[in-house]
Design a protein around this motif. Structure first.
Motif, PDB file in Angstrom:
ATOM      1  N   SER A 168      48.214 -55.394 -30.305  1.00 25.33           N
ATOM      2  CA  SER A 168      47.524 -55.409 -28.993  1.00 25.33           C
ATOM      3  C   SER A 168      47.332 -55.389 -27.799  1.00 25.33           C
ATOM      4  N   ALA A 169      48.868 -55.723 -27.701  1.00 29.48           N
ATOM      5  CA  ALA A 169      49.532 -55.287 -26.140  1.00 29.48           C
ATOM      6  C   ALA A 169      49.700 -54.312 -26.556  1.00 29.48           C
ATOM      7  N   GLU A 170      50.753 -53.750 -27.498  1.00 30.86           N
ATOM      8  CA  GLU A 170      50.500 -52.196 -27.561  1.00 30.86           C
ATOM      9  C   GLU A 170      50.280 -51.488 -26.781  1.00 30.86           C
ATOM     10  N   PHE A 171      49.008 -51.438 -27.173  1.00 29.42           N
ATOM     11  CA  PHE A 171      47.494 -50.532 -27.702  1.00 29.42           C
ATOM     12  C   PHE A 171      47.409 -50.672 -25.686  1.00 29.42           C
ATOM     13  N   HIS A 172      47.400 -51.593 -25.168  1.00 33.94           N
ATOM     14  CA  HIS A 172      47.492 -51.538 -23.876  1.00 33.94           C
ATOM     15  C   HIS A 172      48.666 -50.871 -22.926  1.00 33.94           C
ATOM     16  N   HIS A 173      49.741 -50.516 -23.471  1.00 34.97           N
ATOM     17  CA  HIS A 173      51.247 -50.126 -23.464  1.00 34.97           C
ATOM     18  C   HIS A 173      50.573 -48.952 -23.071  1.00 34.97           C
ATOM     19  N   PHE A 174      49.901 -48.566 -24.124  1.00 30.64           N
ATOM     20  CA  PHE A 174      49.112 -46.739 -24.821  1.00 30.64           C
ATOM     21  C   PHE A 174      48.451 -46.685 -23.635  1.00 30.64           C
ATOM     22  N   GLU A 175      47.007 -47.540 -23.412  1.00 27.25           N
ATOM     23  CA  GLU A 175      46.353 -46.871 -21.765  1.00 27.25           C
ATOM     24  C   GLU A 175      47.036 -46.854 -20.982  1.00 27.25           C
ATOM     25  N   ARG A 176      47.693 -48.000 -20.814  1.00 30.38           N
ATOM     26  CA  ARG A 176      48.464 -47.092 -18.838  1.00 30.38           C
ATOM     27  C   ARG A 176      49.349 -46.307 -19.190  1.00 30.38           C
ATOM     28  N   LEU A 177      49.450 -45.638 -19.851  1.00 26.87           N
ATOM     29  CA  LEU A 177      50.236 -44.380 -19.922  1.00 26.87           C
ATOM     30  C   LEU A 177      49.353 -43.426 -20.211  1.00 26.87           C
ATOM     31  N   ARG A 178      48.631 -43.393 -21.048  1.00 27.26           N
ATOM     32  CA  ARG A 178      47.236 -42.076 -21.088  1.00 27.26           C
ATOM     33  C   ARG A 178      46.816 -41.926 -19.900  1.00 27.26           C
ATOM     34  N   ASP A 179      46.163 -43.510 -19.153  1.00 30.25           N
ATOM     35  CA  ASP A 179      45.801 -42.950 -17.830  1.00 30.25           C
ATOM     36  C   ASP A 179      46.866 -42.692 -16.743  1.00 30.25           C
ATOM     37  N   ARG A 180      47.584 -42.602 -16.788  1.00 29.76           N
ATOM     38  CA  ARG A 180      48.914 -42.611 -15.699  1.00 29.76           C
ATOM     39  C   ARG A 180      49.131 -40.492 -16.021  1.00 29.76           C
ATOM     40  N   LEU A 181      49.069 -40.685 -17.612  1.00 36.54           N
ATOM     41  CA  LEU A 181      49.207 -38.875 -17.655  1.00 36.54           C
ATOM     42  C   LEU A 181      47.762 -38.163 -16.990  1.00 36.54           C
ATOM     43  N   SER A 182      46.505 -38.815 -16.918  1.00 32.60           N
ATOM     44  CA  SER A 182      45.811 -38.319 -16.276  1.00 32.60           C
ATOM     45  C   SER A 182      45.306 -37.798 -15.805  1.00 32.60           C
ATOM     46  N   SER A 183      46.161 -38.917 -14.742  1.00 31.94           N
ATOM     47  CA  SER A 183      45.597 -39.091 -13.104  1.00 31.94           C
ATOM     48  C   SER A 183      47.327 -38.095 -12.314  1.00 31.94           C
ATOM     49  N   ILE A 184      48.337 -37.387 -13.588  1.00 33.52           N
ATOM     50  CA  ILE A 184      48.841 -37.011 -12.745  1.00 33.52           C
ATOM     51  C   ILE A 184      48.739 -35.476 -12.866  1.00 33.52           C
ATOM     52  N   GLY A 185      48.140 -35.131 -13.988  1.00 31.82           N
ATOM     53  CA  GLY A 185      47.105 -33.730 -13.604  1.00 31.82           C
ATOM     54  C   GLY A 185      47.317 -32.895 -15.384  1.00 31.82           C
ATOM     55  N   ALA A 186      47.750 -33.808 -16.266  1.00 34.61           N
ATOM     56  CA  ALA A 186      48.460 -33.581 -17.905  1.00 34.61           C
ATOM     57  C   ALA A 186      47.320 -33.914 -18.474  1.00 34.61           C
ATOM     58  N   VAL A 187      46.733 -33.757 -19.993  1.00 36.67           N
ATOM     59  CA  VAL A 187      45.841 -33.749 -20.821  1.00 36.67           C
ATOM     60  C   VAL A 187      47.007 -34.570 -21.514  1.00 36.67           C
ATOM     61  N   PRO A 188      46.053 -36.395 -21.792  1.00 33.30           N
ATOM     62  CA  PRO A 188      47.323 -36.558 -22.735  1.00 33.30           C
ATOM     63  C   PRO A 188      47.601 -36.483 -24.204  1.00 33.30           C
ATOM     64  N   GLY A 189      46.692 -35.961 -25.289  1.00 33.94           N
ATOM     65  CA  GLY A 189      46.373 -35.811 -25.756  1.00 33.94           C
ATOM     66  C   GLY A 189      47.496 -33.991 -26.475  1.00 33.94           C
ATOM     67  N   GLU A 190      47.446 -33.386 -25.605  1.00 34.31           N
ATOM     68  CA  GLU A 190      48.734 -32.701 -24.825  1.00 34.31           C
ATOM     69  C   GLU A 190      50.384 -32.435 -25.190  1.00 34.31           C
ATOM     70  N   ALA A 191      49.949 -33.881 -24.263  1.00 35.37           N
ATOM     71  CA  ALA A 191      50.994 -34.032 -23.781  1.00 35.37           C
ATOM     72  C   ALA A 191      52.361 -34.744 -25.063  1.00 35.37           C
ATOM     73  N   MET A 192      51.271 -36.050 -26.108  1.00 30.76           N
ATOM     74  CA  MET A 192      51.514 -36.321 -27.255  1.00 30.76           C
ATOM     75  C   MET A 192      52.239 -35.242 -28.659  1.00 30.76           C
ATOM     76  N   GLU A 193      51.156 -34.742 -28.040  1.00 31.84           N
ATOM     77  CA  GLU A 193      51.624 -33.662 -29.512  1.00 31.84           C
ATOM     78  C   GLU A 193      52.671 -33.081 -30.248  1.00 31.84           C
ATOM     79  N   PRO A 194      53.659 -32.870 -28.900  1.00 29.01           N
ATOM     80  CA  PRO A 194      54.884 -32.284 -29.309  1.00 29.01           C
ATOM     81  C   PRO A 194      55.711 -33.421 -30.336  1.00 29.01           C
ATOM     82  N   PHE A 195      55.706 -34.865 -29.942  1.00 28.93           N
ATOM     83  CA  PHE A 195      55.977 -35.710 -30.646  1.00 28.93           C
ATOM     84  C   PHE A 195      55.247 -36.284 -31.995  1.00 28.93           C
ATOM     85  N   VAL A 196      54.377 -35.943 -32.143  1.00 35.97           N
ATOM     86  CA  VAL A 196      54.351 -36.673 -33.744  1.00 35.97           C
ATOM     87  C   VAL A 196      54.456 -36.346 -34.602  1.00 35.97           C
TER      88      VAL A 196
END
Length: 242
Positions: free
Chosen positions: A71-99
């Motif tokens: 649960s703590a790891e997922f909360h960390h993920f949410e913070r990063l996802r929200d930050r990516l959105s707030s700076i104008g990036a699409v979270p899924g697109e930002a993560m995809e190169p590392f999958v």
């Protein structure tokens, strides 16, 4: 004709700037999006892995403890996802190169039992955290605070040490097997980190110079040496030979 003082002034180090100032450099912005994308997918994968590891737990108390960490790891993920959105990036697109690289690492290092899963989380996650902390020292203040915040220990370190040491005390043969496993994890984790950096131009430029003040190839080598030294200390804490 005299030159104004500010005409020859060196740009302020990135680490002394906030996001608003540092992100005016489009290459730096791209590097941060890459970094946050890699970290976000790493946190999401950690959540999934901990949820899977909970199925191997020998007791309900252990299962509950891993569920709390997931649960703590997922909360960390949410913070990063929200930050990516707030700076104008699409979270899924930002993560995809590392999958591919991260999923490949997890496929190659799938634990065969509960103890291997604990060692993997402790060793693998700690190496990744060390890497990101090294990078964070060269980031703008806003991004640095976020990265360090999501690297907070979820309690897995002390939990893993307690359980692994108890298992070794109960059966000394366990130590040799887990030591070999941890060495394999170390090699795979470092290789994966280097591949991720090499595949992303903006991220690699930030590490080897030009964006992250003071980093050069020699410094990158020292960085990986420090990560290796920290790994050796963690192995000792587990009661294993590095």
């Amino acid at each position: 004709m005299t030159t104004p003082d500010n005409a020859s002034a060196e740009p302020a180090p990135v680490a002394s700037q906030d996001w608003a100032a540092a992100s005016r450099n489009p290459q730096y912005r791209a590097a941060v999006v890459d970094l946050l994308g890699a970290l976000a997918y790493g946190e999401l994968a950690a959540f999934e892995r901990l949820a899977e590891d909970a199925k191997l737990a020998p007791s309900l108390a252990d299962k509950a403890e891993l569920a709390k960490m997931a649960s703590a790891e997922f909360h960390h993920f949410e913070r990063l996802r929200d930050r990516l959105s707030s700076i104008g990036a699409v979270p899924g697109e930002a993560m995809e190169p590392f999958v591919s690289a991260l999923d490949g690492f997890h496929r190659q290092t799938a634990p065969s039992d509960w103890l291997e899963g604990l060692v993997k989380a402790y060793v693998g996650d700690s190496i990744a955290s060390d890497f990101y902390r090294e990078v964070a020292t060269r980031l703008d203040s806003d991004t640095r605070d976020l990265v360090l915040g999501v690297l907070d220990d979820t309690g897995h370190a002390s939990f893993a040490v307690e359980k692994v040491r108890a298992a070794i005390e109960a059966d000394s043969r366990v130590g040799g097997r887990l030591a070999l496993w941890a060495r394999r994890l170390m090699g795979e984790a470092l290789s994966q980190s280097q591949r991720v950096v090499a595949d992303r131009d903006a991220l690699s430029t930030m590490l080897v110079g030009g964006l992250a003040d003071g980093f050069d190839l020699a410094e990158v080598g020292k960085m990986f040496s420090r990560i290796t030294e920290a790994h050796t200390k963690r192995m000792a804490a587990l009661g294993l030979a590095a």
